[in-house]
Enzyme design. Sequence first.
Site, short mmCIF file in Angstrom:
data_model
loop_
_atom_site.label_atom_id
_atom_site.label_comp_id
_atom_site.label_asym_id
_atom_site.label_seq_id
_atom_site.Cartn_x
_atom_site.Cartn_y
_atom_site.Cartn_z
N HIS A 11 42.47 36.60 48.75
CA HIS A 11 42.93 37.81 48.06
C HIS A 11 42.02 39.02 48.24
CE1 HIS A 11 40.17 35.99 45.06
NE2 HIS A 11 39.88 37.24 44.76
C1 UD1 Z 1 41.00 41.33 41.07
C2 UD1 Z 1 39.52 41.71 41.13
C3 UD1 Z 1 38.78 40.76 42.07
C4 UD1 Z 1 39.03 39.33 41.66
C5 UD1 Z 1 40.51 39.05 41.56
C6 UD1 Z 1 40.72 37.66 41.00
C7 UD1 Z 1 38.91 44.08 40.91
C8 UD1 Z 1 38.51 45.30 41.63
N1 UD1 Z 1 39.34 43.06 41.66
O1 UD1 Z 1 41.54 41.52 42.37
O2 UD1 Z 1 37.39 41.02 42.00
O3 UD1 Z 1 38.44 38.49 42.61
O4 UD1 Z 1 41.12 39.99 40.66
O5 UD1 Z 1 42.00 37.18 41.23
O6 UD1 Z 1 38.86 44.04 39.70
N2 UD1 Z 1 49.33 41.72 40.71
C9 UD1 Z 1 50.48 41.14 40.22
N3 UD1 Z 1 50.40 40.41 39.07
C10 UD1 Z 1 49.27 40.25 38.37
C11 UD1 Z 1 48.09 40.87 38.86
C12 UD1 Z 1 48.14 41.60 40.02
O7 UD1 Z 1 51.54 41.26 40.83
O8 UD1 Z 1 49.28 39.55 37.33
C13 UD1 Z 1 49.38 42.46 41.98
C14 UD1 Z 1 49.64 43.96 41.83
O9 UD1 Z 1 50.43 44.36 42.90
C15 UD1 Z 1 48.26 44.56 41.99
C16 UD1 Z 1 47.58 43.60 42.95
O10 UD1 Z 1 48.11 42.33 42.63
O11 UD1 Z 1 48.29 45.88 42.45
C17 UD1 Z 1 46.06 43.56 42.82
O12 UD1 Z 1 45.65 43.30 41.47
P1 UD1 Z 1 44.23 43.83 40.94
O13 UD1 Z 1 43.96 43.28 39.60
O14 UD1 Z 1 44.13 45.31 41.11
O15 UD1 Z 1 43.22 43.26 41.99
P2 UD1 Z 1 43.09 41.78 42.55
O16 UD1 Z 1 43.31 41.81 44.02
O17 UD1 Z 1 43.90 40.85 41.72
N1 UDP Z 2 42.51 29.26 40.67
C1 UDP Z 2 43.62 28.78 39.99
N2 UDP Z 2 44.82 28.74 40.66
C2 UDP Z 2 44.95 29.14 41.96
C3 UDP Z 2 43.80 29.65 42.63
C4 UDP Z 2 42.60 29.70 41.94
O1 UDP Z 2 43.54 28.38 38.83
O2 UDP Z 2 46.07 29.06 42.51
C5 UDP Z 2 41.21 29.31 39.94
C6 UDP Z 2 40.02 28.68 40.63
O3 UDP Z 2 39.96 27.29 40.39
C7 UDP Z 2 38.87 29.43 39.99
C8 UDP Z 2 39.44 30.83 39.75
O4 UDP Z 2 40.86 30.68 39.81
O5 UDP Z 2 38.54 28.85 38.73
C9 UDP Z 2 38.97 31.79 40.81
O6 UDP Z 2 39.63 33.00 40.61
P1 UDP Z 2 39.97 34.02 41.80
O7 UDP Z 2 39.87 33.34 43.10
O8 UDP Z 2 41.24 34.68 41.43
O9 UDP Z 2 38.83 35.13 41.62
P2 UDP Z 2 37.32 35.28 42.16
O10 UDP Z 2 36.59 34.04 41.77
O11 UDP Z 2 37.38 35.50 43.62
O12 UDP Z 2 36.83 36.50 41.47
#
Ligand code: UD1
Ligand code: UDP
Length: 365
Positions: free
Chosen positions: A201
């Site tokens: 992601h």
């Molecule tokens: C965010 C965090 C990242 C973290 C990740 C965990 C920041 C800058 N980034 O990235 O550090 O590793 O979460 O998963 O805070 N969206 C949905 N449904 C949701 C959430 C998001 O559809 O419930 C989609 C939207 O199109 C959104 C995109 O995902 O624009 C990105 O979501 P966002 O929370 O901005 O950043 P992540 O890539 O999820």
């Molecule tokens: N995770 C989950 N379901 C998934 C993928 C990840 O529950 O399909 C969990 C994973 O085990 C870990 C956390 O999500 O506990 C990690 O979150 P993510 O990768 O979204 O964020 P990051 O750690 O990169 O900030």
Amino acid sequence: MVGARPNFMKMAPIVHAMARRPEQFEQLLVHTGQHYDANMSHIFFEELGLPRPDINLDVGSGSHAQQTAAVMQRFEPVLLEYRPDWLIVPGDVNSTLACALVAAKLGAKIAHVEAGLRSFDRTMPEEINRILTDQISDLLFTPSPDADQNLLREGIDPAKIHCVGNVMIDTLVRLLPMAEARLPALRAKLNLGDYLLVTLHRPSNVDDPATLTEIMQALQQLGRDLQVLFPVHPRTRGKLAQLGFADEQPGIHLVEPFGYLDFLALQAHAALVLTDSGGVQEETTYLGVPCLTARPNTERPVTITLGTNRLVESTCPALVQAARDLLAHSRQSPHTPARRPALWDGQTAQRIVDVLCEAHSCSKF
Ligand code: UD1
Ligand code: UDP
């Protein structure tokens, strides 16, 4: 405060540890709503036994400035109304920095959980969030000694730094038996044999069409060697759709994100994990499962020096070669015991709560 998927696994043990000391802690759980899909948020409250948030700011998605500003605007009245002594913020997402900034200006003390991690790559939004949150925090709870060193180098007062271990591993230790019990049903449902588990992601991998295409080509090639199971993060889902990758690719099983228990069970039994997630690098280290991280750097170096993690370039040849090397190696020596960093032992939340109590002279918060 919680906001995004990884925050739930980090805050749950702390919420539970504080709830066991009601005479010392009064809690208010605020969800910023940065993540809002049921399988990115609600499911974790159920599976982790988190109480329903007292307040949901419902900020949703947006650009960095929009999202950070929305959290700040909606969090400020909450802090003004409840006037907590301490704000606990986990990790490095936009919600982390936004809430910390509001608290710093209003004079609430800030405890940062998972402080001190540095990729030394300021093109990552998380690196900016980490540096700034650490600078304005009053207590910095670090997962490993490298993080302490990073903070000291940035001039943080050593008295504020507490190396307490990895709180995400508390959740893993508690829920691994429950996760394991789900494996037979999962194997049957997904028709699983030997499999590669994939999560991606990071914008550096998924926002650039050329890089994402290279990765998908690598997965197609690896899909000839073993099953590829890819639960797709919502950010990635949109990007794959734009590139015309349909739900089923030859050899790749694209599915919705899993809940924590299913994903943990799948990690524990994967032949190999390919990821760019921070938390997954740590969880595979604890589990002793081979992990390839598709990034040029990591803010979690102990997962490489002690654990099973290796960095790999996000190009098709590099990914295929690295995956095949690791698979061959783990088939030759399948039972290497996991080497776990110190204090990644399931007791981190307890240590955090002890320090918080001491910092506040055990008076009621
Ligand atoms: C965010 C965090 C990242 C973290 C990740 C965990 C920041 C800058 N980034 O990235 O550090 O590793 O979460 O998963 O805070 N969206 C949905 N449904 C949701 C959430 C998001 O559809 O419930 C989609 C939207 O199109 C959104 C995109 O995902 O624009 C990105 O979501 P966002 O929370 O901005 O950043 P992540 O890539 O999820
Ligand atoms: N995770 C989950 N379901 C998934 C993928 C990840 O529950 O399909 C969990 C994973 O085990 C870990 C956390 O999500 O506990 C990690 O979150 P993510 O990768 O979204 O964020 P990051 O750690 O990169 O900030």
